[in-house]
Each structure stands twice: as C-alpha cells, then as structure tokens.
Write a protein that holds these residues in place. Structure first.
Motif, PDB file in Angstrom:
ATOM      1  N   THR A  80       0.860  -1.174   0.000  1.00 40.75           N
ATOM      2  CA  THR A  80       0.000   0.000   0.000  1.00 40.75           C
ATOM      3  C   THR A  80       0.895   1.222   0.000  1.00 40.75           C
ATOM      4  OG1 THR A  80      -1.705  -1.161   1.255  1.00 40.75           O
ATOM      5  CG2 THR A  80      -1.751   1.247   1.334  1.00 40.75           C
ATOM      6  N   VAL A  81       0.528   2.221  -0.772  1.00 43.16           N
ATOM      7  CA  VAL A  81       1.274   3.473  -0.813  1.00 43.16           C
ATOM      8  C   VAL A  81       0.349   4.560  -0.286  1.00 43.16           C
ATOM      9  CG1 VAL A  81       2.478   5.152  -2.254  1.00 43.16           C
ATOM     10  CG2 VAL A  81       2.568   2.719  -2.834  1.00 43.16           C
ATOM     11  N   ILE A  82       0.823   5.314   0.706  1.00 43.51           N
ATOM     12  CA  ILE A  82       0.047   6.429   1.226  1.00 43.51           C
ATOM     13  C   ILE A  82       0.887   7.686   1.193  1.00 43.51           C
ATOM     14  CG2 ILE A  82      -1.445   5.015   2.695  1.00 43.51           C
ATOM     15  CD1 ILE A  82       0.296   5.866   5.086  1.00 43.51           C
ATOM     16  N   ARG A  83       0.234   8.810   0.938  1.00 42.62           N
ATOM     17  CA  ARG A  83       0.907  10.096   0.985  1.00 42.62           C
ATOM     18  C   ARG A  83       0.348  10.856   2.168  1.00 42.62           C
ATOM     19  NH1 ARG A  83       1.613   8.239  -3.297  1.00 42.62           N
ATOM     20  NH2 ARG A  83       0.044   8.421  -4.855  1.00 42.62           N
ATOM     21  N   VAL A  84       1.230  11.252   3.065  1.00 41.72           N
ATOM     22  CA  VAL A  84       0.819  11.833   4.341  1.00 41.72           C
ATOM     23  C   VAL A  84       1.707  13.020   4.702  1.00 41.72           C
ATOM     24  CG1 VAL A  84      -0.049   9.600   5.204  1.00 41.72           C
ATOM     25  CG2 VAL A  84       2.319  10.235   5.614  1.00 41.72           C
ATOM     26  N   SER A  85       1.325  13.718   5.756  1.00 38.94           N
ATOM     27  CA  SER A  85       2.151  14.816   6.254  1.00 38.94           C
ATOM     28  C   SER A  85       3.419  14.244   6.895  1.00 38.94           C
ATOM     29  CB  SER A  85       1.377  15.618   7.300  1.00 38.94           C
ATOM     30  OG  SER A  85       1.231  14.856   8.487  1.00 38.94           O
ATOM     31  N   GLY A  86       4.376  15.114   7.146  1.00 36.10           N
ATOM     32  CA  GLY A  86       5.618  14.685   7.782  1.00 36.10           C
ATOM     33  C   GLY A  86       5.378  14.061   9.141  1.00 36.10           C
ATOM     34  N   LEU A  87       4.501  14.652   9.942  1.00 37.77           N
ATOM     35  CA  LEU A  87       4.212  14.102  11.269  1.00 37.77           C
ATOM     36  C   LEU A  87       3.536  12.740  11.152  1.00 37.77           C
ATOM     37  CD1 LEU A  87       4.246  14.374  14.337  1.00 37.77           C
ATOM     38  CD2 LEU A  87       2.042  15.583  14.164  1.00 37.77           C
ATOM     39  N   GLU A  88       2.628  12.592  10.202  1.00 40.88           N
ATOM     40  CA  GLU A  88       1.980  11.294  10.008  1.00 40.88           C
ATOM     41  C   GLU A  88       3.002  10.235   9.613  1.00 40.88           C
ATOM     42  OE1 GLU A  88      -0.976  12.241   7.115  1.00 40.88           O
ATOM     43  OE2 GLU A  88      -2.304  13.159   8.588  1.00 40.88           O
ATOM     44  N   ARG A  89       3.945  10.594   8.747  1.00 40.78           N
ATOM     45  CA  ARG A  89       4.991   9.652   8.339  1.00 40.78           C
ATOM     46  C   ARG A  89       5.820   9.234   9.549  1.00 40.78           C
ATOM     47  NH1 ARG A  89      10.051   9.916   7.802  1.00 40.78           N
ATOM     48  NH2 ARG A  89      10.165  12.175   7.874  1.00 40.78           N
ATOM     49  N   GLN A  90       6.215  10.203  10.358  1.00 39.75           N
ATOM     50  CA  GLN A  90       7.018   9.897  11.546  1.00 39.75           C
ATOM     51  C   GLN A  90       6.229   9.041  12.532  1.00 39.75           C
ATOM     52  OE1 GLN A  90       7.946  13.928  12.673  1.00 39.75           O
ATOM     53  NE2 GLN A  90       9.901  13.915  11.575  1.00 39.75           N
ATOM     54  N   ALA A  91       4.958   9.363  12.732  1.00 38.74           N
ATOM     55  CA  ALA A  91       4.127   8.581  13.659  1.00 38.74           C
ATOM     56  C   ALA A  91       4.008   7.139  13.189  1.00 38.74           C
ATOM     57  CB  ALA A  91       2.743   9.214  13.795  1.00 38.74           C
ATOM     58  N   PHE A  92       3.825   6.949  11.879  1.00 39.57           N
ATOM     59  CA  PHE A  92       3.728   5.588  11.350  1.00 39.57           C
ATOM     60  C   PHE A  92       5.024   4.817  11.609  1.00 39.57           C
ATOM     61  CE2 PHE A  92       4.033   2.304   8.112  1.00 39.57           C
ATOM     62  CZ  PHE A  92       2.806   1.674   8.264  1.00 39.57           C
ATOM     63  N   GLU A  93       6.140   5.489  11.457  1.00 38.39           N
ATOM     64  CA  GLU A  93       7.439   4.834  11.644  1.00 38.39           C
ATOM     65  C   GLU A  93       7.672   4.383  13.085  1.00 38.39           C
ATOM     66  OE1 GLU A  93       9.632   3.800   9.328  1.00 38.39           O
ATOM     67  OE2 GLU A  93       8.131   4.480   7.890  1.00 38.39           O
ATOM     68  N   VAL A  94       7.246   5.180  14.060  1.00 34.02           N
ATOM     69  CA  VAL A  94       7.522   4.819  15.463  1.00 34.02           C
ATOM     70  C   VAL A  94       6.424   3.963  16.075  1.00 34.02           C
ATOM     71  CG1 VAL A  94       8.909   6.899  15.857  1.00 34.02           C
ATOM     72  CG2 VAL A  94       6.489   6.905  16.513  1.00 34.02           C
ATOM     73  N   LEU A  95       5.289   3.871  15.427  1.00 39.60           N
ATOM     74  CA  LEU A  95       4.137   3.168  15.981  1.00 39.60           C
ATOM     75  C   LEU A  95       4.366   1.666  16.073  1.00 39.60           C
ATOM     76  CD1 LEU A  95       1.277   3.779  16.970  1.00 39.60           C
ATOM     77  CD2 LEU A  95       0.490   3.384  14.638  1.00 39.60           C
ATOM     78  N   ALA A  96       3.803   1.070  17.112  1.00 38.52           N
ATOM     79  CA  ALA A  96       3.894  -0.378  17.324  1.00 38.52           C
ATOM     80  C   ALA A  96       3.346  -1.125  16.114  1.00 38.52           C
ATOM     81  CB  ALA A  96       3.105  -0.774  18.570  1.00 38.52           C
TER      82      ALA A  96
END
Length: 165
Positions: A80-96
């Motif tokens: 899946t490819v999603i385009r998101v804000s910078g904060l959303e990208r960072q949140a996805f990266e650190v999320l469990a």
C-alpha cells in the motif's frame, strides 16, 4: 461539466487527501466551516466525489483521471502506498507493529520526541494517528484510552510525505 481553475485545484486536493473529511478540506481551502466545504462540494464537484460508508470524502476514478493527481492511498502488488504529512509519516514509523501491544497517543508522542527530536502537541499526534486510521494503515484498540498500532507490517506500506503548503 467544465471546471474552473479553482475547482480543478480543489478537486486535486480531494483526490490527494482521500479518504478525507470536511475539516481537512476546510483547513486546506481556508474556509470558515465544514458547511462551506459541503456546499462547495455539492455545488462545484458533485459529479466527482462521494462519501463512503464512514461518511469520508472520496474522489471518483474519473476525478483522479481528470486532475492527474496521485490518490492519497493506493493499493498495489502487496504494498500500500500512502501520501501523508511529515508528522503522520514519523508517527507511522515509530508506531507499534500489528503483533505488538498498541500505544496511547502519549506513548507515541514520547517515541516521536526521542526518534525525531520533534515536540508536537498531543492533539497533533492524535490527529495524525486518526488520519492514518482513516487511510486503513493504523487500527485502534480501546482500553482505558484509545490506543493505536499499525494494521500492516512496516514493509508492506510505503509512506511518502506529501509536500506541505
């Protein structure tokens, strides 16, 4: 139906941000209320958008073709490819991950601060997680407070930061 330059630009926003809601478009378009967004969609873009079963705004396939903009969520060969804000990208990266214990907004906030040396407000983190949830890549588990985790393995989703206005 011929679209004005403004209508075409706003339709491109709908395509890019989908699935979205009135408040996101209100912020993007600089309008006073969600009612103004709804009115604009009905008057100018009624042929090019619809609301899904969760009342989220989505563009028709014709809309995406007309404005030649990449949708906010794409499905592909197992990715899946999603385009998101910078904060959303960072949140996805650190999320469990999907198999890990879900995290509270505050837990994600602490992880963001540690991993990226940023200091967003808790409400910004909550909003980012809810946006990712609407895109189908984050799920919510309700305990004493809502908690979040990725709905798919990190490698199954390519997260691209969209250009900020």
């Amino acid at each position: 139906m011929t679209l004005s330059e403004e209508a075409r630009a706003r339709l491109a926003d709908v395509v890019e941000l989908q699935p979205t809601k009135n408040s996101e478009l209100q912020e993007r378009w600089g309008l006073e209320s969600g009612s103004e967004v709804h009115g604009y969609l009905e008057e100018e873009l009624s042929e090019y958008y619809y609301r899904d079963e969760n009342s989220l705004i989505r563009a028709t396939p014709e809309a995406a073709e007309l404005v030649d903009v990449e949708p906010g969520v794409e499905g592909g060969d197992g990715e899946t490819v999603i385009r998101v804000s910078g904060l959303e990208r960072q949140a996805f990266e650190v999320l469990a991950g999907p198999e890990e214990r879900s995290q509270s907004v505050v837990s994600v906030l602490h992880d963001l601060r540690e991993a990226y040396d940023v200091d967003p407000a808790a409400e910004e983190v909550r909003s980012a997680l809810q946006s990712l949830k609407r895109k189908g890549v984050v799920e919510v588990e309700y305990r004493s407070v809502p908690t979040f985790r990725r709905a798919a393995a990190r490698d199954d989703v390519r997260v691209e930061a969209r250009e900020e206005d």
